[in-house]
Enzyme design. Structure first.
Site, PDB file in Angstrom:
ATOM      1  N   SER A   1      -0.014  -7.040   3.592  1.00  0.00           N
ATOM      2  CA  SER A   1      -1.200  -7.837   3.943  1.00  0.00           C
ATOM      3  C   SER A   1      -2.475  -7.143   3.467  1.00  0.00           C
ATOM      4  O   SER A   1      -3.387  -7.785   2.933  1.00  0.00           O
ATOM      5  CB  SER A   1      -1.282  -8.020   5.466  1.00  0.00           C
ATOM      6  OG  SER A   1      -0.225  -8.817   5.913  1.00  0.00           O
TER       7      SER A   1
ATOM      8  N   ARG B   1      -5.317  -8.248   0.329  1.00  0.00           N
ATOM      9  CA  ARG B   1      -6.757  -8.348   0.627  1.00  0.00           C
ATOM     10  C   ARG B   1      -7.557  -7.335  -0.179  1.00  0.00           C
ATOM     11  O   ARG B   1      -8.686  -7.616  -0.614  1.00  0.00           O
ATOM     12  CB  ARG B   1      -6.980  -8.165   2.134  1.00  0.00           C
ATOM     13  CG  ARG B   1      -6.490  -9.390   2.938  1.00  0.00           C
ATOM     14  CD  ARG B   1      -6.222  -9.027   4.393  1.00  0.00           C
ATOM     15  NE  ARG B   1      -5.921 -10.168   5.229  1.00  0.00           N
ATOM     16  CZ  ARG B   1      -4.720 -10.774   5.322  1.00  0.00           C
ATOM     17  NH1 ARG B   1      -3.704 -10.326   4.598  1.00  0.00           N
ATOM     18  NH2 ARG B   1      -4.539 -11.791   6.140  1.00  0.00           N
TER      19      ARG B   1
ATOM     20  N   GLY C   1       3.017 -16.715   0.158  1.00  0.00           N
ATOM     21  CA  GLY C   1       2.117 -17.618   0.883  1.00  0.00           C
ATOM     22  C   GLY C   1       0.753 -16.973   1.082  1.00  0.00           C
ATOM     23  O   GLY C   1      -0.288 -17.637   0.968  1.00  0.00           O
TER      24      GLY C   1
ATOM     25  N   SER D   1      -2.491 -18.419  12.675  1.00  0.00           N
ATOM     26  CA  SER D   1      -2.141 -17.984  11.315  1.00  0.00           C
ATOM     27  C   SER D   1      -3.262 -17.155  10.712  1.00  0.00           C
ATOM     28  O   SER D   1      -4.385 -17.634  10.523  1.00  0.00           O
ATOM     29  CB  SER D   1      -1.875 -19.199  10.421  1.00  0.00           C
ATOM     30  OG  SER D   1      -1.881 -18.783   9.065  1.00  0.00           O
TER      31      SER D   1
ATOM     32  N   ASP E   1       6.814 -11.482  11.523  1.00  0.00           N
ATOM     33  CA  ASP E   1       7.621 -11.049  10.374  1.00  0.00           C
ATOM     34  C   ASP E   1       8.807 -10.175  10.794  1.00  0.00           C
ATOM     35  O   ASP E   1       9.688  -9.896   9.983  1.00  0.00           O
ATOM     36  CB  ASP E   1       6.756 -10.277   9.368  1.00  0.00           C
ATOM     37  CG  ASP E   1       5.750 -11.199   8.678  1.00  0.00           C
ATOM     38  OD1 ASP E   1       5.958 -12.429   8.696  1.00  0.00           O
ATOM     39  OD2 ASP E   1       4.761 -10.687   8.134  1.00  0.00           O
TER      40      ASP E   1
ATOM     41  N   ARG F   1      13.364 -19.288   8.908  1.00  0.00           N
ATOM     42  CA  ARG F   1      13.996 -18.045   9.387  1.00  0.00           C
ATOM     43  C   ARG F   1      14.764 -18.221  10.691  1.00  0.00           C
ATOM     44  O   ARG F   1      15.567 -17.344  11.030  1.00  0.00           O
ATOM     45  CB  ARG F   1      12.945 -16.932   9.512  1.00  0.00           C
ATOM     46  CG  ARG F   1      12.557 -16.375   8.158  1.00  0.00           C
ATOM     47  CD  ARG F   1      11.702 -15.127   8.258  1.00  0.00           C
ATOM     48  NE  ARG F   1      11.400 -14.644   6.918  1.00  0.00           N
ATOM     49  CZ  ARG F   1      10.294 -13.985   6.580  1.00  0.00           C
ATOM     50  NH1 ARG F   1       9.378 -13.724   7.499  1.00  0.00           N
ATOM     51  NH2 ARG F   1      10.109 -13.587   5.342  1.00  0.00           N
TER      52      ARG F   1
ATOM     53  N   ARG G   1      13.047 -10.599   3.930  1.00  0.00           N
ATOM     54  CA  ARG G   1      13.247 -10.036   5.281  1.00  0.00           C
ATOM     55  C   ARG G   1      14.649 -10.347   5.821  1.00  0.00           C
ATOM     56  O   ARG G   1      15.195  -9.584   6.607  1.00  0.00           O
ATOM     57  CB  ARG G   1      12.156 -10.515   6.240  1.00  0.00           C
ATOM     58  CG  ARG G   1      10.770 -10.073   5.782  1.00  0.00           C
ATOM     59  CD  ARG G   1       9.771  -9.893   6.874  1.00  0.00           C
ATOM     60  NE  ARG G   1       8.439  -9.806   6.298  1.00  0.00           N
ATOM     61  CZ  ARG G   1       7.879  -8.703   5.779  1.00  0.00           C
ATOM     62  NH1 ARG G   1       8.543  -7.563   5.802  1.00  0.00           N
ATOM     63  NH2 ARG G   1       6.675  -8.731   5.254  1.00  0.00           N
TER      64      ARG G   1
HETATM   65  C1  S3P Z   1       0.174 -12.670   6.699  1.00  0.00           C
HETATM   66  C2  S3P Z   1       0.199 -13.497   7.801  1.00  0.00           C
HETATM   67  C3  S3P Z   1       1.435 -14.022   8.383  1.00  0.00           C
HETATM   68  C4  S3P Z   1       2.660 -13.245   7.913  1.00  0.00           C
HETATM   69  C5  S3P Z   1       2.639 -12.966   6.443  1.00  0.00           C
HETATM   70  C6  S3P Z   1       1.402 -12.188   6.048  1.00  0.00           C
HETATM   71  C7  S3P Z   1      -1.124 -12.229   6.175  1.00  0.00           C
HETATM   72  O1  S3P Z   1       1.574 -15.377   7.998  1.00  0.00           O
HETATM   73  O2  S3P Z   1       3.835 -13.954   8.256  1.00  0.00           O
HETATM   74  O3  S3P Z   1       3.780 -12.219   6.046  1.00  0.00           O
HETATM   75  O4  S3P Z   1      -1.158 -11.274   5.375  1.00  0.00           O
HETATM   76  O5  S3P Z   1      -2.146 -12.829   6.560  1.00  0.00           O
HETATM   77  P1  S3P Z   1       0.854 -16.585   8.789  1.00  0.00           P
HETATM   78  O6  S3P Z   1      -0.585 -16.497   8.595  1.00  0.00           O
HETATM   79  O7  S3P Z   1       1.432 -17.822   8.150  1.00  0.00           O
HETATM   80  O8  S3P Z   1       1.274 -16.447  10.213  1.00  0.00           O
END
Ligand code: S3P
Length: 436
Positions: free
Chosen positions: A24, A28, A100, A174, A321, A352, A394
């Site tokens: 994460s 960023r 995502g 989220s 996660d 999952r 995962r």
């Molecule tokens: C993440 C947020 C989570 C997580 C993903 C990483 C992030 O997803 O499951 O692996 O870096 O902001 P969600 O925002 O869909 O909950």
């Protein structure tokens, strides 16, 4: 032939380990460094497919980076030279691969540019819901078309333009949606406010501060003034607690084990897995090295017999996660483990809930499936079997650990190349314990 993990039961979960950089934070860091006004020295970047795709997307928007450790395709330490917000139109669609996070965060930035762009992803990502970011971004004035075969899914065709700020209440907890709105809010003149239904990982907010962007958090509400300068900064990315989680559980479930995981991120919005495993009966020592910015420290896990637990609704976003590996711990613990209020698991890299349930059953574990989670009667054991990753990193790693913890029988996890999206050295770490 596709890659597999062959795992025998046993192995000694003792010694020291450090896991690669946080996924994460690496996404960023790539985005914010690229938006910054100068050179950012980034160390311990997660050189996995997901994060490198985000970095390359920024490079296709005109950002340059010079690698000082690793390679151009797998950078670990590098200097990313920001464009001071002056990104260039990409010449081709930007490929987010399996990620995502990459797609949703980049969409927030791209919606506000003076050029058009397109975000594409692999088959899994092209089936994941993008309406959740399109709704708030469109309310800010963005023009985004979800051109996928499945409604509301990628490819995302973005017509860049001027955005207006928003006061938005997230319908789901989220961090990706929150972050997409906040990144878009950076380009909108005025105050953007995001209300979350529960606390989610706060890396965007913490990194905003590191890059000189002022944003306020009060309870679950974040407030940001748009059009602030993004200042270049240097960062060391901590180890990823979500990668450490596989070894935390492996050690915790092995009575007599003592494993130290060094230099791992201890951000309190990510450490529920440590709290839950402690609550299940493992002893875990935390040694905090730094609590500035992104907290960092060492964890020492002492294995023991675990007891099942019920995950509280507010804990779910903080360990979303880690549910696949937590389910592995739950099967071995005595008493029931209950994970509910976790609908979000159905829209991850795979569904999952479905993939965890299938693999638990294949390895001889009894489990009840619900729309929003699962319940595992404890006191069970794993029997080696052939399981699928379903292309989900995962799931591959959680069931490799189940194979390590199995009472008997060899386990084959099929289709494991997906671990390169978040933990490319997992195979090496697995064989280190396997052969110890
Ligand atoms: C993440 C947020 C989570 C997580 C993903 C990483 C992030 O997803 O499951 O692996 O870096 O902001 P969600 O925002 O869909 O909950």
């Amino acid at each position: 032939m596709s890659e597999t993990f062959q795992v025998s039961p046993g192995g000694v979960l003792t010694g020291e380990l450090s896991v690669p950089g946080d996924k994460s934070i690496s996404h960023r860091a790539a985005i914010l460094s690229g938006l910054s006004d100068g050179d950012c020295r980034i160390e311990n970047f997660l050189s996995s497919e997901d994060c490198v795709n985000t970095l390359k997307a920024m490079a296709n928007l005109g950002v340059t980076y010079t690698v000082t450790r690793g390679t151009v395709d797998a950078p670990i330490d590098m200097v990313i030279s920001g464009k001071g917000g002056q990104l260039l139109a990409p010449k081709a669609p930007l490929d987010c691969g399996n990620s995502g996070t990459g797609m949703r965060l980049l969409a927030g930035v791209l919606a506000a540019q003076s050029f058009d762009s397109e975000l594409i992803g692999d088959e899994s990502l092209s089936g994941r819901p993008m309406g959740r970011i399109m709704t708030p971004l469109q309310e800010m004035g963005a023009q985004i078309d979800a051109a996928g075969e499945k409604a509301g899914c990628a490819p995302l065709k973005i017509t860049g333009g001027q955005l207006t700020p928003i006061d938005y209440t997230l319908p789901m907890a989220s961090a990706q949606v929150k972050s997409a709105v906040l990144l878009a809010g950076l380009f909108a003149p005025g105050t953007t406010v995001v209300h979350q239904p529960a606390t989610t990982r706060d890396h965007t907010e913490r990194l905003f501060h590191a890059y000189g962007i002022d944003c306020q958090t009060e309870g679950n509400t974040i407030t940001l003034e748009g059009l602030q300068a993004v200042k270049a900064c240097d960062l060391i990315v901590p180890g990823d607690i979500s990668s450490a989680a596989f070894w935390i559980v492996a050690a915790a479930c092995s009575p007599g084990a003592k494993l130290k995981i060094t230099n791992v991120g201890l951000n309190p919005t990510r450490t529920a897995i440590v709290d839950v495993i402690e609550r299940m009966g493992a002893r875990i020592e935390r040694e905090v090295i730094s609590s500035e910015g992104e907290p960092l420290g060492h964890l020492t896990i002492y294995g023991s017999e675990l007891t099942g637990t019920e995950i509280l609704p507010e804990e779910v976003p903080n360990l979303i996660d880690e549910v696949p590996i937590l389910a592995v711990a739950g099967a071995l613990a005595s008493g029931r483990t209950v994970i509910r209020n976790a609908h979000e698991l159905r829209v991850k890299e795979t569904d999952r809930i479905d993939t965890v349930v299938k693999n638990l059953r294949t390895m001889g574990v009894d489990v009840d499936e619900f729309e929003d989670g699962l319940e595992i009667p404890g006191g069970q054991h794993f029997t080696g079997a052939t399981v699928q990753s379903y292309g989900d990193h995962r799931i591959a790693m959680a069931f490799a650990i189940a194979g390590l913890l199995a009472k008997e029988g060899e386990t084959t996890v099929e289709n494991t190349a997906c671990v390169n999206t978040s933990y490319p050295s997992f195979r090496d770490h697995l064989s280190k314990f396997q052969n110890a």
